[in-house]
Structure formats: C-alpha cells, structure tokens
Write an enzyme that holds these catalytic residues in place. Structure first.
Site, PDB file in Angstrom:
ATOM      1  N   HIS A   1      -2.463 -15.568 -44.313  1.00 60.69           N
ATOM      2  CA  HIS A   1      -1.429 -15.545 -45.361  1.00 60.69           C
ATOM      3  C   HIS A   1      -1.745 -16.579 -46.435  1.00 60.69           C
ATOM      4  O   HIS A   1      -1.600 -16.336 -47.628  1.00 60.69           O
ATOM      5  CB  HIS A   1      -0.065 -15.921 -44.782  1.00 60.69           C
ATOM      6  CG  HIS A   1       0.481 -14.942 -43.810  1.00 60.69           C
ATOM      7  ND1 HIS A   1       0.540 -13.602 -44.084  1.00 60.69           N
ATOM      8  CD2 HIS A   1       1.019 -15.112 -42.581  1.00 60.69           C
ATOM      9  CE1 HIS A   1       1.080 -12.995 -43.042  1.00 60.69           C
ATOM     10  NE2 HIS A   1       1.375 -13.881 -42.119  1.00 60.69           N
TER      11      HIS A   1
ATOM     12  N   ASN B   1     -16.968  -4.120 -46.400  1.00 59.40           N
ATOM     13  CA  ASN B   1     -16.250  -4.937 -45.404  1.00 59.40           C
ATOM     14  C   ASN B   1     -16.322  -4.243 -44.048  1.00 59.40           C
ATOM     15  O   ASN B   1     -16.681  -4.846 -43.036  1.00 59.40           O
ATOM     16  CB  ASN B   1     -14.784  -5.132 -45.801  1.00 59.40           C
ATOM     17  CG  ASN B   1     -14.641  -5.681 -47.211  1.00 59.40           C
ATOM     18  OD1 ASN B   1     -15.566  -6.285 -47.728  1.00 59.40           O
ATOM     19  ND2 ASN B   1     -13.489  -5.452 -47.820  1.00 59.40           N
TER      20      ASN B   1
ATOM     21  N   CYS C   1     -17.018  -1.227 -53.404  1.00 57.31           N
ATOM     22  CA  CYS C   1     -15.707  -1.870 -53.559  1.00 57.31           C
ATOM     23  C   CYS C   1     -15.400  -2.889 -52.465  1.00 57.31           C
ATOM     24  O   CYS C   1     -14.289  -3.404 -52.390  1.00 57.31           O
ATOM     25  CB  CYS C   1     -14.597  -0.826 -53.640  1.00 57.31           C
ATOM     26  SG  CYS C   1     -14.473   0.230 -52.184  1.00 57.31           S
TER      27      CYS C   1
HETATM   28  C1  PEP Z   1     -14.068  -2.071 -47.176  1.00 53.71           C
HETATM   29  O1  PEP Z   1     -14.001  -1.756 -45.977  1.00 53.71           O
HETATM   30  O2  PEP Z   1     -15.062  -2.626 -47.684  1.00 53.71           O
HETATM   31  C2  PEP Z   1     -12.927  -1.818 -48.082  1.00 53.71           C
HETATM   32  C3  PEP Z   1     -13.034  -2.010 -49.376  1.00 53.71           C
HETATM   33  O3  PEP Z   1     -11.756  -1.416 -47.518  1.00 53.71           O
HETATM   34  P1  PEP Z   1     -10.733  -2.414 -46.752  1.00 53.71           P
HETATM   35  O4  PEP Z   1     -11.177  -3.806 -46.991  1.00 53.71           O
HETATM   36  O5  PEP Z   1      -9.399  -2.096 -47.342  1.00 53.71           O
HETATM   37  O6  PEP Z   1     -10.870  -1.967 -45.325  1.00 53.71           O
END
Ligand code: PEP
Ligand code: MG
Length: 557
Positions: free
Chosen positions: A198, A458, A504
């Site tokens: 948080h 990610n 992303c």
């Molecule tokens: C990712 O997995 O890189 C992504 C952008 O989605 P999230 O972080 O929302 O899982």
C-alpha cells in the site's frame, strides 16, 4: 559507542523514485504498547458486546465516507482498500471470534480487539506472499481503528508531521496514508513493504520518494536527524557532512533542470533519431490515472486495468454501470486509442460473487480469460459495454492470460455474436496480453486470430523464471530485463512480423532498457503516467533501425 552524529549510509529497496533532503519525523506505533488486558466480570459481557457493536458501526460509517472521499480526491485503488476494510470489519466470523474472546477470557472489548487482531496479523505476517503480508497490515489498521473508536481517540500523530520532513516508520498503513496525503512530506522511509505494498502504491501516486526494507529503522534513525534520501539508488545518508550535502544539492538541481526540460516536450510525439514514431501510451486503472496520463503527454492508453470496477463489490457491475465507469475513466482520452483489458482476476484475487474454489497453486489456476470463459455472463457484460463504448471512441480489447488459441477464438466468437445482437457493425480490434512463455512462443499460430499483442512482462517474468511476483523471498529470481525475456520477445517478433507488438509491463518504464526493447521490433510502449515524458525523451535520443553504438547495454538488473 553511539554512532549518532557521524555520517553513515543506509541501504534499502527503492519503491518510489526521487531525491529528497530533510529532517526525520519518526512515527511510532503507539497503540502496541498499551497491551495489558482489562478484566471484566461475567455480568459485563453483554455490555462489552454492545460497545463492540457501536464501535463497529462508527468505523463502518467512517470507512464508507473515507472510501468515497479518497476515491474522489486521490485514487480509486486506495478507495477500494477502505471498502474492503469495511467488509472485513463486518465479517460475521470476526464478530463471533471477538465475542468469544470477551466471554471466554472475561476481558473488555478493547483487549479482545487487540488480541484477536494481533493473532490474525501475525498469521498473515508469517505467510510468505506479499498479498498475505498486506493483509497483516490491513488487520493492524482495523485493530487501531476499532481500539480508537472504543476509547474515543480521534487523533493520528501523523497530523503533527511538519511539512518538508522525511517520514520514518516501521510501515505505513492505508489509513496513515490518508493523513499523510494532507501533509507535505518530502520522502518516506520504511522497514517493511515491497514494490506492491500500500505504502509503495501511495508514494508513487503522490510522487513521493520512498525506500522500503531498511532493517531496524527505528533504532538507526531518530527524530530530527538530517537525511539525504536517494530513492533512485535506494540509499539514505544519515547525518551528512557538508561535502555530501553539497553534492546532493547539485544532484537535485540537475534532476530538476532535466525534468523541466523533458516535460516541456512531453506533448510532442516520440520520434527516434532515424525518424520512427514510437507511441508512448499510459497504463491506467482510474480516472485520476487518466488525468495524470494526459497531463504527462500520453499518446493513448496502452493498458486500462478494469479490475477496480469489480473489487470489493458484492455483485458484478451491470452493463450500464460498467459503460458509465469506462466512459468516466477514459473521458480525458477522447479521440485517442485506448486498450481496455478484460477483467484479469481470479485465483489469489477472488471475487465474492464467483463462488471461488480454493486452488493449490492460484497463479497457475483460473485467472484472466480462463475465469471469464467459465463465467460467460461476466465476459458478455464486459464485451457488450466495450462494444457500446467503441461506437464513440477508438477502443481496442486486450485478453489477459491468453495461453491457447482457443482463448482467443472463443472470445472472438462471443464478440461477433454480441456485436450482431447489438447491431454495432464495427468490431473493435482484439489483442492479447503475452504473459506466458507458451503465448510468446505461439504467435505464428495466434497471429491469424488476433489483431495486436502486448507483452505483459510482469507475468511473463513470473512464469518464465518460476518466481512469484509478490514473493520478496524470490525477488532475485524475478528478472524482467534478463536476456531470456528479450529472447522471447525476439522470437515472437520473428514468428509474427506483421502483428503490431507493444509492451506494457513495468519493464517498459525503465529508460535504460528502452533501446533493447525497441530492438525487438516494438513500436509502442505503455508505462505509468509519470514516466511518459522520460520514456519519450529516451526514444528521441536513440536510433530505431541502427542502434546507437555508443550506447552500452546495461547488464541485467
Ligand atoms: C503484466 O503482467 O505485465 C501486466 C501488465 O499486467 P498486470 O501487472 O496487471 O498483471
Ligand atoms: Mg499481468
């Protein structure tokens, strides 16, 4: 021998970047020391139950208004935290446990609250995942609230925080952040908390430099100590000498000058030295994010995370509610491209209304599109809302966790059926998140089913390195800038040369990797709103086709 007064350097994990200089304000956890249980007699039990009931009602109301206020004034992600707290404190099993603590141990309501919540907090803190530890924080926060309500305390010492000081605490709870938001702290230093805590989320939203994971922080830093906080490298200089102060001042002025230069060009396109236009889009989850993204010159939305419309709800939003929420969130991006990601939830983030079944390995379970295909009404509501939205805007759809071709074909099938039903004519482009090695290695096949793809590094990193992205204990295995990840992107590119590819994940926002990312053949990047100007600036200083040979690629991490 005391080292107080001597210059020393302390290291931690930077979770929100920036530089700051100031005096320490040490925030102690005061309620923890009032621990002696207060005995009662059997005839007082009913009265203590009613005190508890009253306090629960008081804080439920407080939490509801806090959630609305925070959502309006700050960020709906933080608002959702207080909504969740309200649900937790009204949980019937919690009430039962508190009542039996009062009745069986003959202690007053305050003592029962302290011991029951402490038990829960410890259980969560002993667990390994970051999410469970965060729940420990939630428990502590609620315990403080209930104890305060029972004893009529209304103050939070954070209200005394002098403007421009550096907040030093073991950890920061969600309610602390609200008080902090009203003050103007220069930075935050913590003993606990990871990148997704948080506190880290709050610090990033507020643009506050923050370093976490500083061991024994309260023994090392005392109120009014002078500090130089470098949350770029994760170092704190305690009791700096004149030489260190001067060097730090120079660094701050340098950063300020560079930031103002960069932001002047934020609204211009990002064109490489050899003339290639790269779209720099924003990752958003709320209207506040969208506003920040527009101010920072985002060319569009590369990833709209829609989970907030669902979290903390007893029932899923209706098609109209969802459409309204999307229209409101995306209003600043009128006329610009937006990628709306279908709900990416399930497994460790269950929705109360989906009849969640425990899974032994939730990250490898039913999340993203897997869960949506199992709950077709959930999928249809989203697709219908997006189809209606796309009549008036440049909307595209992103499928989370697409792993098999069937994940895409089944979604496309529903999209066509619903589009016919709605008579909408235009079907928005359908893209996939590449978040599993299987997806990255299947683009030859997938390319004929989808219109574009975006690397979600990610999750792609979590699944490639078999390292839970929430578990700090395997942080050193979570390497999103390792060759393995770039190799997957290169393979995907060469397998589907005509498919537009974007990135992303968090990696897209780290400018030292921009050149290597673009070399994988990407033409768009999607990053956190404050990073848009920085990434655009980096792009303007490199060659797309012929990489700048004077630039040396950094080693991983
Ligand atoms: C990712 O997995 O890189 C992504 C952008 O989605 P999230 O972080 O929302 O899982
Ligand atoms: Mg993901």
């Amino acid at each position: 021998m005391s080292t107080r007064g001597k210059e020393q350097t302390i290291n931690g994990k930077p979770v929100s970047t920036g530089l700051a200089e100031g005096c320490a304000f040490v925030y102690h956890d005061e309620l923890r020391s009032l621990d002696a249980p207060t005995p009662i007699v059997a005839s007082d039990v009913e009265q203590e139950y009613s005190f508890l009931e009253e306090a629960t009602n008081v804080i439920s109301e407080d939490l509801a208004s806090l959630a609305t206020k925070v959502e309006k004034e700050m960020d709906s992600r933080l608002g959702a935290v207080f909504e969740a707290h309200k649900m937790m404190v009204n949980d019937p099993s919690l009430k039962k446990e508190l009542q039996s603590e009062i009745r069986d141990n003959l202690v007053n309501a305050s003592s029962a609250v302290r011991s029951v919540f402490l038990r829960w907090e410890r259980r969560f803190l002993l667990m390994e995942s970051q999410i469970s530890r965060q729940k420990g924080d939630d428990m502590k926060d609620l315990s403080n609230r209930l104890s305060n309500a029972l004893s009529g305390i209304k103050v939070n010492r954070l209200e005394d925080l002098p403007s421009g000081s550096i907040l030093v605490a073991k950890r920061l709870l969600p309610s602390d952040t609200v008080f902090l938001a009203k003050q103007s702290a220069a930075a935050v230093l913590l003993e606990y908390g990871g990148t997704s805590s948080h506190a880290a989320l709050f610090a990033r939203e507020m643009g506050l430099p923050c370093i976490a994971q500083i061991p024994n922080i309260l023994q090392r830093i005392h109120s009014n100590d002078t500090l130089l906080v470098d949350a770029e490298s994760g170092t704190v200089v305690l009791h700096p000498g004149e030489k260190s102060k001067a060097a730090f001042q120079k660094k701050i002025s340098g950063r300020k000058a560079a930031a103002s230069k960069i932001s002047q060009k934020a609204h211009k396109p990002a064109i490489t030295l050899d003339g290639v236009n790269i779209l720099v889009l924003a990752n958003i989850a709320s209207r506040a994010d969208a506003d920040r993204a527009i101010v920072n010159g985002a060319d569009g939305v590369g990833l709209y995370r829609t989970e907030l419309a669902y979290l903390g709800m007893n029932a899923p939003p209706s098609e109209n509610e969802l459409l309204e929420e999307m229209q409101h969130t995306l209003a600043p991006f009128e006329g610009k491209p937006v990628n709306i990601r279908l709900l990416d939830i399930g497994a460790d983030k269950p929705l109360p209304f989906t009849g969640f079944l425990a899974e032994s390995n939730p990250a490898l379970g039913r999340r993203g599109i897997r869960l949506l295909l199992e709950y077709p009404e959930l999928l249809d509501t989203q697709l219908r809302a997006i189809l209606r939205l796309s009549k008036e805007s440049d909307t595209r759809i992103l499928i989370p966790m697409a792993t098999l071709a069937e994940d895409i074909t089944a979604t496309r099938e529903r999209l066509s059926v619903l589009s016919r039903q709605l008579g909408s004519g235009k079907i928005p482009p359908l893209g996939i998140m590449i978040e599993t090695p299987a997806a990255a290695l299947s683009l030859q096949e997938f390319a004929s089913h989808c219109d574009f793809a975006s690397f979600g590094t990610n999750d792609l990193t979590q699944y490639t390195f078999a390292a839970d992205r929430e578990n700090a204990a395997v942080d050193s295995y979570f390497r999103d800038s390792q060759r393995a990840i770039f190799r997957l992107m290169e393979i995907a590119r060469s397998d589907a040369p005509d498919l537009p590819l974007s990135l992303c994940g968090e990696l897209a926002g780290r400018s030292r990797h921009t050149e290597e990312i673009l070399r994988c053949g990407l033409r768009s990047l999607s990053v956190a709103p404050p990073l848009v100007p920085i990434i655009k600036d980096r792009i303007r200083n490199l060659n797309y086709a012929k990489p700048n040979t004077t630039h040396r690629f950094p080693r991983d991490h």
